[in-house]
Design an enzyme around this catalytic site. Structure first.
Site, PDB file in Angstrom:
ATOM      1  N   GLY A 125      45.298  37.647  38.098  1.00 59.83           N
ATOM      2  CA  GLY A 125      44.903  37.187  39.422  1.00 59.83           C
ATOM      3  C   GLY A 125      45.124  38.158  40.561  1.00 59.83           C
ATOM      4  NE  ARG A 127      28.617  30.736  26.708  1.00 62.74           N
ATOM      5  CZ  ARG A 127      29.770  31.379  26.491  1.00 62.74           C
ATOM      6  NH1 ARG A 127      30.644  31.478  27.459  1.00 62.74           N
ATOM      7  NH2 ARG A 127      30.030  31.906  25.323  1.00 62.74           N
ATOM      8  CG  MET A 183      39.177  37.265  30.762  1.00 60.28           C
ATOM      9  SD  MET A 183      38.396  38.820  31.241  1.00 60.28           S
ATOM     10  CE  MET A 183      38.339  39.619  29.655  1.00 60.28           C
ATOM     11  NE  ARG A 184      33.769  28.939  28.647  1.00 61.49           N
ATOM     12  CZ  ARG A 184      33.690  28.648  27.363  1.00 61.49           C
ATOM     13  NH1 ARG A 184      34.378  29.350  26.486  1.00 61.49           N
ATOM     14  NH2 ARG A 184      32.936  27.653  26.929  1.00 61.49           N
ATOM     15  CG  ASN A 197      32.158  39.842  37.255  1.00 58.69           C
ATOM     16  OD1 ASN A 197      33.306  39.376  37.241  1.00 58.69           O
ATOM     17  ND2 ASN A 197      31.734  40.683  36.334  1.00 58.69           N
ATOM     18  CG  HIS A 245      32.620  45.608  34.752  1.00 56.96           C
ATOM     19  ND1 HIS A 245      33.025  44.834  33.678  1.00 56.96           N
ATOM     20  CD2 HIS A 245      32.370  46.844  34.259  1.00 56.96           C
ATOM     21  CE1 HIS A 245      33.005  45.574  32.586  1.00 56.96           C
ATOM     22  NE2 HIS A 245      32.615  46.804  32.905  1.00 56.96           N
ATOM     23  CG  ASP A 258      21.710  39.118  36.030  1.00 58.31           C
ATOM     24  OD1 ASP A 258      22.606  39.165  35.153  1.00 58.31           O
ATOM     25  OD2 ASP A 258      20.882  40.029  36.205  1.00 58.31           O
ATOM     26  CD  GLU A 259      19.441  33.037  33.957  1.00 58.70           C
ATOM     27  OE1 GLU A 259      18.583  33.364  33.124  1.00 58.70           O
ATOM     28  OE2 GLU A 259      19.215  32.280  34.918  1.00 58.70           O
ATOM     29  CD  GLU A 266      39.303  46.169  39.202  1.00 65.02           C
ATOM     30  OE1 GLU A 266      39.298  44.934  39.213  1.00 65.02           O
ATOM     31  OE2 GLU A 266      39.647  46.831  38.195  1.00 65.02           O
TER      32      GLU A 266
HETATM   33  C1  GRF Z   1      40.027  43.373  36.613  1.00 60.22           C
HETATM   34  O1  GRF Z   1      40.160  44.665  36.101  1.00 60.22           O
HETATM   35  C2  GRF Z   1      38.579  43.025  36.813  1.00 60.22           C
HETATM   36  O2  GRF Z   1      37.794  44.110  37.175  1.00 60.22           O
HETATM   37  C3  GRF Z   1      38.184  42.509  35.457  1.00 60.22           C
HETATM   38  O3  GRF Z   1      39.307  41.800  34.994  1.00 60.22           O
HETATM   39  C4  GRF Z   1      40.476  42.307  35.616  1.00 60.22           C
HETATM   40  C5  GRF Z   1      41.134  41.156  36.298  1.00 60.22           C
HETATM   41  O4  GRF Z   1      42.363  41.523  36.882  1.00 60.22           O
HETATM   42  N1  GRF Z   1      36.983  41.715  35.543  1.00 60.22           N
HETATM   43  P1  GRF Z   1      43.093  40.490  37.857  1.00 60.22           P
HETATM   44  O5  GRF Z   1      43.271  39.202  37.065  1.00 60.22           O
HETATM   45  O6  GRF Z   1      42.225  40.305  39.057  1.00 60.22           O
HETATM   46  O7  GRF Z   1      44.402  41.132  38.176  1.00 60.22           O
END
Ligand code: GRF
Length: 209
Positions: A12, A65, A90-91, A107, A109, A141-142, A174
């Site tokens: 988080g 899902r 993670m889904r 999202n 990444h 997106d999908e 990030e």
């Molecule tokens: C991050 O590296 C994000 O880019 C990826 O999952 C990780 C989540 O980290 N999608 P956190 O739970 O926000 O610390």
């Protein structure tokens, strides 16, 4: 006041960065209405509750899902959410979920997409030997890690790096990138033409196939 919904599955830290940005006024006129995890007992949920936010666990394990997604979307709508932020969720979302919030799901990444989509992106990039990596905030997106790009930040790969030091340097970016992207989307002053998001004056989102 814009209502954000955060979906997470673990640590988080991106959620905390967003919450800190709201508290510090870096994302004006916004609040986090609900934090939802598909996994119980994760740090992100404990942190959300400690901050006085509404935090729900909607377990996904073993469920179809879309059935799970319907419960999540129901909770998001019940809390008046207008922008959904995936922060380590993670889904995969079902197409049905994506259609419920057109251009309103983001999202983050940990790579420069379209390089290294999927799991363990930092490890993939490190093992490939890239000299520059980074992170991407994009519309969902999908398809996995695929929608139009809103913000990217680059990070150098240094000689002494391993995948952990590289991941940590990407994570710092990030946290900055997500706030920037949310501000752009909430302000609405951009166009999406094809895959290209162009920041500008227009208060509209135009999608062209
Ligand atoms: C991050 O590296 C994000 O880019 C990826 O999952 C990780 C989540 O980290 N999608 P956190 O739970 O926000 O610390």
């Amino acid at each position: 006041m814009k209502s954000l919904g955060i979906l997470l599955s673990g640590r988080g830290s991106n959620f905390v960065a967003i919450a800190d940005s709201i508290d510090a006024g870096r994302i004006p006129d916004a609040r986090i209405s609900v934090v939802i995890s598909n996994k119980a007992d994760v740090p992100g949920i404990a942190t959300a509750r400690a901050r006085g936010l509404t935090a729900l666990v909607i377990p996904s394990k073993g469920r179809p899902r879309e059935e799970h997604d319907r419960e999540v979307v129901g909770a998001l709508k019940q809390h008046g959410v207008g922008l959904v932020c995936l922060a380590g969720y993670m889904r995969l979302l079902s197409p049905w979920f994506v259609q419920q919030f057109p251009h309103r799901i983001l999202n983050i990444h940990p790579s420069l997409l379209p390089a290294f989509p999927g799991l363990e992106a930092q490890e993939q990039a490190f093992a490939y030997g890239v000299k520059v990596s980074g992170c991407t905030v994009h519309f969902v997106d999908e398809e996995l890690d695929h929608g139009a790009i809103i913000v990217q930040k680059t990070v150098p790969v240094l000689n002494g790096d391993d995948e952990h030091t590289l991941s940590a340097r990407i994570l710092e970016q990030e946290h900055i990138a997500y706030t920037e992207a949310i501000k752009i989307v909430l302000a609405g002053r951009f166009e999406v033409v094809g895959r290209r998001l162009v920041a500008g004056q227009k208060a509209e989102v135009r999608m062209q196939e």
